[in-house]
Scaffold this motif. Structure first.
Motif, PDB file in Angstrom:
ATOM      1  N   GLY A  70       0.796  -1.220   0.000  1.00 40.46           N
ATOM      2  CA  GLY A  70       0.000   0.000   0.000  1.00 40.46           C
ATOM      3  C   GLY A  70       0.830   1.272   0.000  1.00 40.46           C
ATOM      4  O   GLY A  70       0.358   2.341   0.389  1.00 40.46           O
ATOM      5  N   LYS A  71       2.074   1.181  -0.473  1.00 42.55           N
ATOM      6  CA  LYS A  71       2.979   2.330  -0.467  1.00 42.55           C
ATOM      7  C   LYS A  71       2.874   3.159  -1.738  1.00 42.55           C
ATOM      8  O   LYS A  71       3.390   4.275  -1.798  1.00 42.55           O
ATOM      9  CB  LYS A  71       4.422   1.857  -0.244  1.00 42.55           C
ATOM     10  CG  LYS A  71       4.646   1.192   1.123  1.00 42.55           C
ATOM     11  CD  LYS A  71       6.084   0.696   1.263  1.00 42.55           C
ATOM     12  CE  LYS A  71       6.284  -0.040   2.587  1.00 42.55           C
ATOM     13  NZ  LYS A  71       6.246   0.883   3.736  1.00 42.55           N
ATOM     14  N   VAL A  72       2.285   2.605  -2.791  1.00 42.34           N
ATOM     15  CA  VAL A  72       1.991   3.353  -4.014  1.00 42.34           C
ATOM     16  C   VAL A  72       0.586   3.017  -4.469  1.00 42.34           C
ATOM     17  O   VAL A  72       0.090   1.914  -4.200  1.00 42.34           O
ATOM     18  CB  VAL A  72       2.999   3.040  -5.160  1.00 42.34           C
ATOM     19  CG1 VAL A  72       4.403   3.449  -4.786  1.00 42.34           C
ATOM     20  CG2 VAL A  72       2.939   1.570  -5.544  1.00 42.34           C
ATOM     21  N   ASN A  73      -0.053   3.962  -5.156  1.00 37.71           N
ATOM     22  CA  ASN A  73      -1.387   3.678  -5.691  1.00 37.71           C
ATOM     23  C   ASN A  73      -1.279   3.158  -7.122  1.00 37.71           C
ATOM     24  O   ASN A  73      -0.193   3.138  -7.708  1.00 37.71           O
ATOM     25  CB  ASN A  73      -2.279   4.925  -5.625  1.00 37.71           C
ATOM     26  CG  ASN A  73      -1.676   6.120  -6.360  1.00 37.71           C
ATOM     27  OD1 ASN A  73      -0.994   5.964  -7.387  1.00 37.71           O
ATOM     28  ND2 ASN A  73      -1.900   7.312  -5.841  1.00 37.71           N
ATOM     29  N   GLU A  74      -2.396   2.750  -7.673  1.00 34.40           N
ATOM     30  CA  GLU A  74      -2.392   2.134  -9.007  1.00 34.40           C
ATOM     31  C   GLU A  74      -1.927   3.104 -10.075  1.00 34.40           C
ATOM     32  O   GLU A  74      -1.222   2.725 -11.014  1.00 34.40           O
ATOM     33  CB  GLU A  74      -3.798   1.620  -9.338  1.00 34.40           C
ATOM     34  CG  GLU A  74      -3.846   0.831 -10.628  1.00 34.40           C
ATOM     35  CD  GLU A  74      -5.199   0.187 -10.877  1.00 34.40           C
ATOM     36  OE1 GLU A  74      -5.393  -0.374 -11.982  1.00 34.40           O
ATOM     37  OE2 GLU A  74      -6.069   0.248  -9.981  1.00 34.40           O
ATOM     38  N   GLU A  75      -2.297   4.393  -9.938  1.00 37.76           N
ATOM     39  CA  GLU A  75      -1.899   5.393 -10.930  1.00 37.76           C
ATOM     40  C   GLU A  75      -0.380   5.550 -10.968  1.00 37.76           C
ATOM     41  O   GLU A  75       0.231   5.556 -12.040  1.00 37.76           O
ATOM     42  CB  GLU A  75      -2.556   6.739 -10.608  1.00 37.76           C
ATOM     43  CG  GLU A  75      -2.217   7.829 -11.629  1.00 37.76           C
ATOM     44  CD  GLU A  75      -2.855   9.162 -11.293  1.00 37.76           C
ATOM     45  OE1 GLU A  75      -2.617  10.133 -12.045  1.00 37.76           O
ATOM     46  OE2 GLU A  75      -3.598   9.240 -10.291  1.00 37.76           O
ATOM     47  N   THR A  76       0.228   5.673  -9.791  1.00 33.26           N
ATOM     48  CA  THR A  76       1.691   5.795  -9.708  1.00 33.26           C
ATOM     49  C   THR A  76       2.361   4.539 -10.231  1.00 33.26           C
ATOM     50  O   THR A  76       3.369   4.613 -10.945  1.00 33.26           O
ATOM     51  CB  THR A  76       2.127   6.048  -8.254  1.00 33.26           C
ATOM     52  OG1 THR A  76       1.532   7.258  -7.783  1.00 33.26           O
ATOM     53  CG2 THR A  76       3.646   6.154  -8.150  1.00 33.26           C
ATOM     54  N   TYR A  77       1.809   3.391  -9.868  1.00 29.27           N
ATOM     55  CA  TYR A  77       2.356   2.110 -10.320  1.00 29.27           C
ATOM     56  C   TYR A  77       2.398   2.058 -11.851  1.00 29.27           C
ATOM     57  O   TYR A  77       3.422   1.699 -12.444  1.00 29.27           O
ATOM     58  CB  TYR A  77       1.500   0.968  -9.784  1.00 29.27           C
ATOM     59  CG  TYR A  77       1.936  -0.414 -10.227  1.00 29.27           C
ATOM     60  CD1 TYR A  77       2.935  -1.112  -9.545  1.00 29.27           C
ATOM     61  CD2 TYR A  77       1.357  -1.030 -11.344  1.00 29.27           C
ATOM     62  CE1 TYR A  77       3.337  -2.375  -9.953  1.00 29.27           C
ATOM     63  CE2 TYR A  77       1.758  -2.288 -11.758  1.00 29.27           C
ATOM     64  CZ  TYR A  77       2.737  -2.955 -11.055  1.00 29.27           C
ATOM     65  OH  TYR A  77       3.131  -4.201 -11.469  1.00 29.27           O
ATOM     66  N   ASN A  78       1.306   2.421 -12.499  1.00 27.01           N
ATOM     67  CA  ASN A  78       1.239   2.376 -13.966  1.00 27.01           C
ATOM     68  C   ASN A  78       2.189   3.387 -14.602  1.00 27.01           C
ATOM     69  O   ASN A  78       2.800   3.110 -15.642  1.00 27.01           O
ATOM     70  CB  ASN A  78      -0.197   2.632 -14.429  1.00 27.01           C
ATOM     71  CG  ASN A  78      -1.133   1.491 -14.073  1.00 27.01           C
ATOM     72  OD1 ASN A  78      -0.716   0.338 -13.961  1.00 27.01           O
ATOM     73  ND2 ASN A  78      -2.404   1.791 -13.885  1.00 27.01           N
ATOM     74  N   GLU A  79       2.334   4.557 -13.985  1.00 30.56           N
ATOM     75  CA  GLU A  79       3.242   5.576 -14.508  1.00 30.56           C
ATOM     76  C   GLU A  79       4.689   5.090 -14.468  1.00 30.56           C
ATOM     77  O   GLU A  79       5.450   5.298 -15.421  1.00 30.56           O
ATOM     78  CB  GLU A  79       3.101   6.867 -13.689  1.00 30.56           C
ATOM     79  CG  GLU A  79       1.814   7.635 -13.952  1.00 30.56           C
ATOM     80  CD  GLU A  79       1.690   8.858 -13.055  1.00 30.56           C
ATOM     81  OE1 GLU A  79       2.572   9.037 -12.172  1.00 30.56           O
ATOM     82  OE2 GLU A  79       0.733   9.621 -13.231  1.00 30.56           O
TER      83      GLU A  79
END
Length: 232
Positions: A211-220
């Motif tokens: 839970g340290k990054v969200n899905e948007e950041t992950y995809n970027e």
């Protein structure tokens, strides 16, 4: 003096000597691997290396290892899960760390060092903080401080903490100490994979899981990694 000038000479002569002594074993593993993997026994992958003084960015190099997983695919052409592609021969290579031996060639030509932070995936690098990426101020290593302090059985953040601790003070004594500790780890076959897994989780996936990054950041970050690989 050692870190700036002598370490590279140390790495060159150790890798050259090791390649000469181990050449019969390397040839044997290449032949057996070609049969066990039904094809190319070598695995290559682009990894981030030392930060270039000219560009200020990591030099991407091609790491070479012995292949531990087959290229079996499903009916749609997608690679099967790691657990399916990792055969008994591959597990043997991993448990004994013999799959790492071809990296001696990377050390010989200067992509890597004998001791240093392990070269992670390019997609792992994109998730690192600027502080964590300071680990790339030195050549990546065949083994390192993190490898003798838990390797794949410590968290990603702990790995990077050990890497940063190592680069703060690089001495011949410390490198030799890590080398001897590595031999002990290899003989015991300890920490080669995380308990209950066949392959360790990528850094980005671990951050998502925690839970340290969200899905948007992950995809970027994944997109950034793909773009870095495309220009190589």
């Amino acid at each position: 003096m050692y870190a700036r000038f002598l370490k590279r000479l140390f790495d060159f002569f150790i890798s050259l000597t090791a390649l000469s002594v181990l050449s019969p074993l390397l040839v044997l593993l290449a032949i057996v691997g070609a049969v066990a993997m039904r094809g190319n026994p070598f695995f290559t992958q682009l990894r981030p290396g030392r930060i270039s003084k000219k560009t200020g960015k990591e030099k991407i190099f091609k790491l070479i290892k012995f292949r531990t997983m087959s290229n079996k695919k499903d009916k749609d052409g997608n690679l099967l899960p790691d657990a399916v592609r990792l055969n008994k021969y591959g597990k043997l290579l991993r448990s004994t760390s013999l799959d790492e031996l071809p990296e001696l060639l990377n050390i010989l030509v200067g992509h890597m060092a004998i001791v240093g932070p392990r070269p992670q995936l390019v997609r792992d690098m994109t998730f690192m903080t600027p502080e964590q990426r300071r680990r790339h101020s030195v050549r990546p290593g065949l083994t390192g401080l993190a490898q003798v302090n838990g390797r794949n059985n410590i968290t990603w953040e702990e790995k990077f903490e050990y890497d940063l601790k190592y680069i703060e003070k690089i001495t011949l004594f410390i490198d030799i100490k890590i080398l001897f500790a590595t031999v002990g780890k290899v003989l015991k076959r300890s920490d080669t994979v995380r308990e209950g897994t066949d392959s360790d989780m990528d850094f980005g996936d671990w951050l998502m899981q925690e839970g340290k990054v969200n899905e948007e950041t992950y995809n970027e970050k994944q997109k950034e990694a793909r773009e870095l690989l495309e220009v190589q």
